[in-house]
Design a protein around this motif. Structure first.
Motif, short mmCIF file in Angstrom:
data_model
loop_
_atom_site.label_atom_id
_atom_site.label_comp_id
_atom_site.label_asym_id
_atom_site.label_seq_id
_atom_site.Cartn_x
_atom_site.Cartn_y
_atom_site.Cartn_z
N ASP A 226 24.97 -1.08 21.09
CA ASP A 226 25.28 0.36 21.98
C ASP A 226 24.09 1.12 21.75
O ASP A 226 24.12 2.07 22.18
CB ASP A 226 26.39 0.96 21.52
N LYS A 227 22.93 0.42 21.58
CA LYS A 227 21.68 1.25 21.17
C LYS A 227 20.32 0.68 22.02
O LYS A 227 19.70 0.22 21.40
CB LYS A 227 21.36 1.32 19.92
N PRO A 228 20.53 0.64 23.32
CA PRO A 228 19.50 0.01 24.14
C PRO A 228 18.16 0.49 23.86
O PRO A 228 17.03 -0.14 23.75
CB PRO A 228 19.81 0.34 25.47
N GLU A 229 18.01 1.60 23.80
CA GLU A 229 16.72 2.41 23.52
C GLU A 229 16.11 1.81 22.21
O GLU A 229 14.86 1.59 22.34
CB GLU A 229 16.60 3.80 23.48
N GLN A 230 16.97 1.93 21.26
CA GLN A 230 16.62 1.37 19.63
C GLN A 230 16.24 -0.08 19.71
O GLN A 230 15.22 -0.63 19.36
CB GLN A 230 17.58 1.84 18.59
N PHE A 231 16.84 -0.79 20.70
CA PHE A 231 16.84 -2.18 20.65
C PHE A 231 15.50 -2.43 21.45
O PHE A 231 14.41 -3.29 20.99
CB PHE A 231 17.80 -2.81 21.31
N LEU A 232 15.12 -1.86 22.31
CA LEU A 232 13.71 -2.12 23.31
C LEU A 232 12.80 -1.58 22.32
O LEU A 232 11.65 -2.29 22.11
CB LEU A 232 14.00 -1.16 24.50
N LYS A 233 12.98 -0.50 21.51
CA LYS A 233 11.58 -0.02 20.57
C LYS A 233 11.54 -1.10 19.61
O LYS A 233 10.33 -1.63 19.22
CB LYS A 233 12.15 1.33 20.03
N TRP A 234 12.32 -1.73 19.00
CA TRP A 234 12.50 -2.72 18.09
C TRP A 234 11.60 -4.07 18.68
O TRP A 234 10.84 -4.35 17.97
CB TRP A 234 13.77 -3.09 17.45
N LEU A 235 12.33 -4.39 19.90
CA LEU A 235 11.47 -5.47 20.40
C LEU A 235 10.22 -5.16 20.80
O LEU A 235 9.05 -6.11 20.49
CB LEU A 235 12.13 -5.97 21.51
N ASN A 236 9.73 -4.15 21.17
CA ASN A 236 8.41 -3.76 21.57
C ASN A 236 7.42 -3.77 20.33
O ASN A 236 6.26 -4.08 20.53
CB ASN A 236 8.34 -2.42 22.53
N GLN A 237 7.90 -3.32 19.27
CA GLN A 237 7.18 -3.38 18.20
C GLN A 237 6.65 -4.79 17.74
O GLN A 237 5.74 -5.00 17.30
CB GLN A 237 7.91 -2.60 17.07
N ARG A 238 7.92 -5.57 18.05
CA ARG A 238 7.46 -6.90 17.64
C ARG A 238 6.35 -7.50 18.56
O ARG A 238 5.54 -8.35 18.12
CB ARG A 238 8.90 -7.73 17.60
#
Length: 245
Positions: A226-238
């Motif tokens: 339920d946290k799309p922005e947080q998920f994308l931030k995590w993925l982009n950091q990787r």
């Protein structure tokens, strides 16, 4: 209970044993109001799935559909107790997301300790974003070291809805996933729920998982769906880590 806005583990007809086209799955995900939707067809070690060229050519697919972000990737196979993944690194670079899991059709296992070591090696592989269905019982595993490895590496562990379907015959899946959730809660390790949808109606279906979350009072704050922005931030950091390398 969370409102599901993210589902990044689904399959199309390209996997060989799923039943909808890419466009049918995309439209179904949009209809369900997802903000992030992932297609992760099986890598080539699964019989009758797509070949390597399928993953090479993913750049042709638009990644934005209205308000929904599409992620194209793969469910890679952990092949052995060394944690070997199938496909070559050059294909990983063309994917938005990489999930890795153990599948009986191409898994060469050993003792519980050897299996756990292989899983940990896969978790520590910098290309592995998510471990799919670690609790489904395909391999005997020790879950505490796996959770600690995930915490250390930032790899997400999946709680898989499909493996909890009684028709799958995964008799230890419920207890294993409860164990995983309790350990993730204890060590404050985030998880991602995966539908593992092979038919469009199952996209973002986490109905078999919700009772487990309730049973162990799992914190909503540790669930990524339920946290799309947080998920994308995590993925982009990787992804930035790969570019830096």
């Amino acid at each position: 209970m969370i409102t599901p806005l993210v589902d990044v583990h689904t399959h199309t007809i390209a996997s060989g044993h799923a039943y909808n086209t890419l466009m049918e799955m995309i439209h179904a995900a949009m209809d369900k109001g997802l903000k992030i939707y992932g297609v992760t067809d099986h890598a080539p070690s699964i019989p009758d799935t797509c070949g390597a060229l399928y993953f090479h050519n993913m750049h042709n697919i638009p990644r934005q559909w209205g308000e929904m972000r599409l992620l194209m990737g793969s469910e890679l196979n952990i092949l052995d107790t060394q944690g070997t993944l199938d496909l070559e690194e050059r294909y990983y670079k063309r994917m938005d997301i990489r999930i890795a899991g153990i599948h009986s059709l191409c898994w060469r296992g050993g003792t519980t300790e050897e299996n756990t070591a292989g899983m940990i090696n896969a978790i520590r592989n910098p290309w592995t974003d998510i471990i799919s269905h670690p609790g489904d019982g395909t391999a005997d595993l020790l879950f505490e070291p796996i959770v600690l490895a995930a915490k250390e590496s930032g790899t997400l562990l999946e709680i898989n809805n499909s493996s909890l379907n009684p028709r799958r015959g995964k008799v230890v899946a419920q207890e294993n996933n409860l164990t995983l959730l309790r350990l993730c809660k204890r060590y404050e390790v985030p998880v991602i729920l995966g539908s593992d949808a092979h038919f469009f109606t199952d996209i973002a279906n986490y109905g078999r998982i919700y009772p487990l979350l309730t049973a162990c009072e799992f914190p909503d704050g540790l669930i990524m769906n339920d946290k799309p922005e947080q998920f994308l931030k995590w993925l982009n950091q990787r992804a930035e880590h790969f570019c830096a390398d």
